[in-house]
Scaffold this motif. Structure first.
Motif, mmCIF file in Angstrom:
data_model
loop_
_atom_site.group_PDB
_atom_site.id
_atom_site.type_symbol
_atom_site.label_atom_id
_atom_site.label_comp_id
_atom_site.label_asym_id
_atom_site.label_seq_id
_atom_site.Cartn_x
_atom_site.Cartn_y
_atom_site.Cartn_z
ATOM 1 N N ALA A 81 0.831 -1.204 0.000
ATOM 2 C CA ALA A 81 0.000 0.000 0.000
ATOM 3 C C ALA A 81 0.864 1.252 0.000
ATOM 4 N N MET A 82 0.398 2.278 -0.692
ATOM 5 C CA MET A 82 1.135 3.534 -0.789
ATOM 6 C C MET A 82 0.368 4.636 -0.059
ATOM 7 N N ASP A 83 1.043 5.364 0.779
ATOM 8 C CA ASP A 83 0.433 6.478 1.491
ATOM 9 C C ASP A 83 0.186 7.622 0.513
ATOM 10 N N LEU A 84 -1.069 8.081 0.400
ATOM 11 C CA LEU A 84 -1.406 9.146 -0.534
ATOM 12 C C LEU A 84 -0.738 10.473 -0.192
ATOM 13 N N ARG A 85 -0.179 10.591 1.019
ATOM 14 C CA ARG A 85 0.516 11.826 1.420
ATOM 15 C C ARG A 85 2.029 11.705 1.288
ATOM 16 N N SER A 86 2.488 10.577 0.780
ATOM 17 C CA SER A 86 3.928 10.329 0.726
ATOM 18 C C SER A 86 4.558 10.993 -0.492
ATOM 19 N N PRO A 87 5.879 11.282 -0.433
ATOM 20 C CA PRO A 87 6.598 11.807 -1.605
ATOM 21 C C PRO A 87 6.496 10.856 -2.799
ATOM 22 N N GLU A 88 6.447 9.565 -2.510
ATOM 23 C CA GLU A 88 6.350 8.575 -3.587
ATOM 24 C C GLU A 88 5.059 8.771 -4.378
ATOM 25 N N PHE A 89 3.946 8.963 -3.674
ATOM 26 C CA PHE A 89 2.684 9.166 -4.373
ATOM 27 C C PHE A 89 2.652 10.529 -5.067
ATOM 28 N N HIS A 90 3.284 11.532 -4.470
ATOM 29 C CA HIS A 90 3.337 12.848 -5.107
ATOM 30 C C HIS A 90 4.027 12.768 -6.460
ATOM 31 N N GLN A 91 5.142 12.038 -6.528
ATOM 32 C CA GLN A 91 5.842 11.873 -7.796
ATOM 33 C C GLN A 91 5.006 11.065 -8.778
ATOM 34 N N LEU A 92 4.335 10.050 -8.256
ATOM 35 C CA LEU A 92 3.459 9.238 -9.099
ATOM 36 C C LEU A 92 2.356 10.100 -9.714
ATOM 37 N N ARG A 93 1.798 10.963 -8.898
ATOM 38 C CA ARG A 93 0.727 11.829 -9.376
ATOM 39 C C ARG A 93 1.222 12.770 -10.470
ATOM 40 N N LEU A 94 2.433 13.304 -10.320
ATOM 41 C CA LEU A 94 3.001 14.175 -11.346
ATOM 42 C C LEU A 94 3.198 13.417 -12.656
ATOM 43 N N ASP A 95 3.730 12.198 -12.568
ATOM 44 C CA ASP A 95 3.929 11.377 -13.773
ATOM 45 C C ASP A 95 2.594 11.049 -14.427
ATOM 46 N N PHE A 96 1.632 10.728 -13.591
ATOM 47 C CA PHE A 96 0.299 10.393 -14.078
ATOM 48 C C PHE A 96 -0.326 11.562 -14.838
ATOM 49 N N ARG A 97 -0.265 12.737 -14.262
ATOM 50 C CA ARG A 97 -0.846 13.909 -14.900
ATOM 51 C C ARG A 97 -0.146 14.221 -16.226
ATOM 52 N N ARG A 98 1.166 14.051 -16.249
ATOM 53 C CA ARG A 98 1.928 14.350 -17.468
ATOM 54 C C ARG A 98 1.511 13.450 -18.628
ATOM 55 N N VAL A 99 1.482 12.128 -18.377
ATOM 56 C CA VAL A 99 1.152 11.207 -19.471
ATOM 57 C C VAL A 99 -0.312 11.346 -19.872
ATOM 58 N N LEU A 100 -1.178 11.620 -18.908
ATOM 59 C CA LEU A 100 -2.598 11.788 -19.227
ATOM 60 C C LEU A 100 -2.810 13.028 -20.096
#
Length: 385
Positions: free
Chosen positions: A115-134
């Motif tokens: 499980a990934m914490d939605l407040r973690s730096p890991e998820f923040h980076q994931l969200r940035l990558d997600f938004r970029r490709v989308l």
């Protein structure tokens, strides 16, 4: 005076005959222009509309040009770009955030499957990558009649065109003949949706050059640790079309862990496939039912209507292969829907019969296929049943 009186009636008669001849001549021209030049063909595909080839019906082209799901898709993309993941609790979306069909999962999972914490730096980076490709995907989502001729299709697959390609579907009719070795002799072999080949090699072969799937398959794979989605080996590239925009979240997580390329289909190819399949579906609907054009949507899933993975894999092959062989497409009363499962019914959001009509045209009359540029040179296509 006597001479003038005898000549005038003669000229009058000649004038009347001349006028009658000219009138008949123009009537013949008008009548010939309005006559159906293809009297034996389906009346729904004949049109004399200006700038539209007579082979296609302008009304069907215009109707097929409209994507009924476009408005809701746009809304979904805007919400996701803004990071509004939780709103998808009620929108029937599936991604890392969902388990089952409509329930929100306890959290995003990382590449290790934990499980990934939605407040973690890991998820923040994931969200940035997600938004970029989308956003990149949405920006490229434009119709292009010349997409099959574009170099980016070829470049995505090692930058070369292949002399012979086999697209292997999953129909149970594959079990009726031993074509495994024949399939493996092709330069490039495309398989669909992680269909199992172990134990079926003599029917379907064992060689795989590209694994083609819809993003729902990646979503299921991503629930496992390591995002493992390689039944054909870790070095086999994967290409998929996005069934739902939120699946780019799965893509963003899994892409970093894959040894082989993890690719997404070109949005213009997606849009081409949608228009073509809708055209064939509507044309068949009108021919079989005689109902109004507007009735088609309610009987074909409306905004849920979509082309199959197999159809798009075949369209991809047209752009990267000199010869395309199609296996495992079709159905039989004595065959299972999928050779490797016990599924007995077809998905209602696909119109397989319309897609079979398309395949027949690919073999016998590719010029009858709409929305593809006249500049494109179709490869030879063979269907094996």
């Amino acid at each position: 005076m006597i001479i003038k009186r005898t000549i005038r009636p003669l000229f009058s008669v000649i004038f009347v005959f001349a006028v009658a001849a000219v009138t008949l001549f123009f009537r013949a021209i008008v009548s010939g222009a309005g006559r159906d030049p293809y009297p034996d063909q389906n009346p729904f595909i004949i049109s004399q509309t200006k700038h539209i080839p007579s082979l296609f019906n302008a009304t069907l082209l215009k109707f097929s040009d409209v994507d009924l799901a476009d408005a809701s898709l746009r809304q979904n993309v805007e919400q996701l770009v803004d990071g509004d993941f939780l709103s998808f609790r009620t929108n029937r979306q599936r991604s890392f955030l969902s388990a089952g069909r409509y329930r929100l999962d306890i959290g995003v999972r990382n590449v290790r499957g934990s499980a990934m914490d939605l407040r973690s730096p890991e998820f923040h980076q994931l969200r940035l990558d997600f938004r970029r490709v989308l956003k990149d995907w949405w920006r490229q989502r434009r119709f292009d009649s010349e997409v099959l001729s574009k170099s980016n299709l070829v470049n995505a697959l090692k930058g070369v065109k292949y002399k012979s390609c086999a697209v292997v579907g999953n129909s149970g009719i594959l079990l009726k003949s031993n074509r495994g070795e024949e399939i493996d002799r092709h330069d490039f072999v495309i398989r669909l949706n992680n269909a199992r080949i172990g134990g079926y090699e003599r029917f379907v072969g064992s060689k795989t050059s590209l694994s083609f799937m819809n993003s729902n398959i990646l979503h299921l794979c991503s629930r496992r640790g390591g995002c493992f989605c390689h039944p054909y080996g870790e070095k086999v590239p994967i290409m998929m079309y996005m069934s739902q925009p939120i699946h780019f979240l799965d893509y963003a997580v899994c892409n970093s862990s894959y040894k082989a390329p993890l690719m997404v289909t070109d949005p213009p190819l997606d849009m081409l496939c949608m228009r073509i399949v809708k055209y064939y579906s509507v044309k068949r609907f009108l021919k079989e039912t005689g109902k109004e054009l507007e009735s088609w949507s309610g009987l074909h899933g409306g905004t849920e209507f979509h082309y199959s993975s197999g159809m798009q894999a075949i369209m991809l092959a047209l752009g990267v292969c000199d010869k395309v062989s199609i296996y495992g497409f079709g159905k039989s009363d004595t065959a299972k829907h999928h050779y490797h499962t016990n599924q007995k019914t077809e998905l209602s959001l696909h119109d397989y019969q319309a897609e079979y009509d398309l395949y027949e045209d690919l073999v016998n009359n590719p010029q009858a296929i709409p929305f593809i540029s006249d500049k494109f040179k179709f490869p030879a296509v063979v269907i094996h049943r």
